[in-house]
Write an enzyme that holds these catalytic residues in place. Sequence first.
Site, PDB file in Angstrom:
ATOM      1  N   ARG A   1     -96.683 -16.508 -59.413  1.00 26.02           N
ATOM      2  CA  ARG A   1     -96.667 -17.822 -60.062  1.00 26.02           C
ATOM      3  C   ARG A   1     -95.752 -17.846 -61.284  1.00 26.02           C
ATOM      4  O   ARG A   1     -94.683 -18.409 -61.255  1.00 26.02           O
ATOM      5  CB  ARG A   1     -98.119 -18.198 -60.451  1.00 26.02           C
ATOM      6  CG  ARG A   1     -98.319 -19.692 -60.752  1.00 26.02           C
ATOM      7  CD  ARG A   1     -97.835 -20.155 -62.103  1.00 26.02           C
ATOM      8  NE  ARG A   1     -98.494 -19.487 -63.229  1.00 26.02           N
ATOM      9  CZ  ARG A   1     -98.155 -19.699 -64.482  1.00 26.02           C
ATOM     10  NH1 ARG A   1     -97.156 -20.522 -64.801  1.00 26.02           N
ATOM     11  NH2 ARG A   1     -98.762 -19.051 -65.465  1.00 26.02           N
ATOM     12  N   ASP A   2     -96.171 -17.185 -62.341  1.00 20.47           N
ATOM     13  CA  ASP A   2     -95.414 -17.200 -63.596  1.00 20.47           C
ATOM     14  C   ASP A   2     -94.039 -16.563 -63.409  1.00 20.47           C
ATOM     15  O   ASP A   2     -93.053 -16.985 -64.018  1.00 20.47           O
ATOM     16  CB  ASP A   2     -96.210 -16.445 -64.662  1.00 20.47           C
ATOM     17  CG  ASP A   2     -95.737 -16.744 -66.079  1.00 20.47           C
ATOM     18  OD1 ASP A   2     -94.996 -17.709 -66.251  1.00 20.47           O
ATOM     19  OD2 ASP A   2     -96.116 -16.007 -66.998  1.00 20.47           O
TER      20      ASP A   2
ATOM     21  N   HIS B   1    -101.325 -11.100 -72.803  1.00 18.97           N
ATOM     22  CA  HIS B   1    -100.220 -11.590 -71.965  1.00 18.97           C
ATOM     23  C   HIS B   1     -98.950 -11.465 -72.805  1.00 18.97           C
ATOM     24  O   HIS B   1     -98.697 -12.292 -73.677  1.00 18.97           O
ATOM     25  CB  HIS B   1    -100.500 -13.054 -71.583  1.00 18.97           C
ATOM     26  CG  HIS B   1     -99.433 -13.718 -70.779  1.00 18.97           C
ATOM     27  ND1 HIS B   1     -99.639 -14.139 -69.486  1.00 18.97           N
ATOM     28  CD2 HIS B   1     -98.162 -14.071 -71.079  1.00 18.97           C
ATOM     29  CE1 HIS B   1     -98.539 -14.720 -69.020  1.00 18.97           C
ATOM     30  NE2 HIS B   1     -97.633 -14.694 -69.981  1.00 18.97           N
TER      31      HIS B   1
ATOM     32  N   HIS C   1     -94.810 -10.878 -73.169  1.00 19.48           N
ATOM     33  CA  HIS C   1     -93.451 -10.849 -72.623  1.00 19.48           C
ATOM     34  C   HIS C   1     -92.651  -9.771 -73.359  1.00 19.48           C
ATOM     35  O   HIS C   1     -92.992  -9.373 -74.460  1.00 19.48           O
ATOM     36  CB  HIS C   1     -92.804 -12.226 -72.748  1.00 19.48           C
ATOM     37  CG  HIS C   1     -93.344 -13.214 -71.766  1.00 19.48           C
ATOM     38  ND1 HIS C   1     -92.555 -13.834 -70.823  1.00 19.48           N
ATOM     39  CD2 HIS C   1     -94.607 -13.674 -71.551  1.00 19.48           C
ATOM     40  CE1 HIS C   1     -93.305 -14.634 -70.077  1.00 19.48           C
ATOM     41  NE2 HIS C   1     -94.554 -14.561 -70.506  1.00 19.48           N
TER      42      HIS C   1
ATOM     43  N   CYS D   1     -89.269 -18.012 -69.720  1.00 14.47           N
ATOM     44  CA  CYS D   1     -89.864 -19.246 -70.230  1.00 14.47           C
ATOM     45  C   CYS D   1     -88.768 -20.294 -70.330  1.00 14.47           C
ATOM     46  O   CYS D   1     -87.796 -20.102 -71.067  1.00 14.47           O
ATOM     47  CB  CYS D   1     -90.506 -19.018 -71.603  1.00 14.47           C
ATOM     48  SG  CYS D   1     -91.215 -20.537 -72.290  1.00 14.47           S
TER      49      CYS D   1
ATOM     50  N   ASN E   1     -92.760 -11.565 -68.132  1.00 14.77           N
ATOM     51  CA  ASN E   1     -93.919 -10.828 -68.587  1.00 14.77           C
ATOM     52  C   ASN E   1     -93.659  -9.333 -68.409  1.00 14.77           C
ATOM     53  O   ASN E   1     -92.801  -8.937 -67.617  1.00 14.77           O
ATOM     54  CB  ASN E   1     -95.137 -11.247 -67.751  1.00 14.77           C
ATOM     55  CG  ASN E   1     -96.433 -11.082 -68.494  1.00 14.77           C
ATOM     56  OD1 ASN E   1     -96.637 -10.099 -69.189  1.00 14.77           O
ATOM     57  ND2 ASN E   1     -97.333 -12.040 -68.339  1.00 14.77           N
TER      58      ASN E   1
END
Length: 315
Positions: free
Chosen positions: A28-29, A220, A222, A253, A262
């Site tokens: 997803r991300d 979380h 990055h 992002c 990430n």
Amino acid sequence: MSVWLTGSEDTDRMKLPTKVKLVDVGPRDGLQNEKAPVPAAVKIELVHRLQDAGLTEIEVTSFVSPKWVPQMADNAEVMAGIRREPGVRYSVLTPNMKGLEAALPSRPDEVVVFGAASEAFSQRNINCSIAESIERFAPVVELARAKGITVRGAISTAVGCPYEGEIEPARVELVARLMKEIGVHQVGVCDTVGVGTPRKVQKAIEAALKHYEIDDISGHFHDTYGQALANTLAAMEMGVWQYDTSVAGLGGCPYAKGATGNVATEDVVYMLHGMGVDTGIDLDKLIDAGAFISEFLGRKPNSRAATALLNKRAG
């Protein structure tokens, strides 16, 4: 998971969790910002490879408007196509009621809502204030809980914002409190743009701890400035044992120029296994999963551990 591993007599006797749970957000991300379409079959295969490698938490897709995130337009197809394994939890992002209603037929085990600790980021990302975002999430959380679905909240830009700069811990505490009040089960402290350093991350976690227990907080991080592993270790020293990671370091992002994905799942697993911390993940199979999606995307995995071990295999 309040079990501790004491360091050797030669160390500072750090208290570390003996087991760590990783949520792979790569499907997803990691993929949502890819400009070229990734077919549903490839996304499904990635999910299968991740669970075959031992991942028990996978963030599969998001139910958002295809106008804003065209890469996730196949969300229902992907959820319908995955081979569900016992003991694996499949989560989806649902930023509003429309998203949750669209997601419910796909039977997610968990839904994710996200609120920023930065007003400017909230406006740029979801076109509303922090307070308005919480109001928007409240009915989503209520309906999800009524359906027996766990709700995870992400506190984005928890240590830094591309528009506001450094974020005060009090802002993290505010969002954590608001999420607690509407019934969010667990919150992630997210360094969305990867500007955090260990002490700043610890202060953000300390702020979230004013409203959530340690077992209900995740990290979380990055890796934009190469601090993600250090930040993970700093969070572990506080007892945090749940983390979002992304296979092959996928992602970025769209609202933060230069932000990388990430932290790579492979890098975190390599570090944890080297520390004697259990993840339940087969590193070789994980590297294969990262190599699979990276080959499709036409680039090498953005993981130091994967690169080193793939080179070793080739040698």
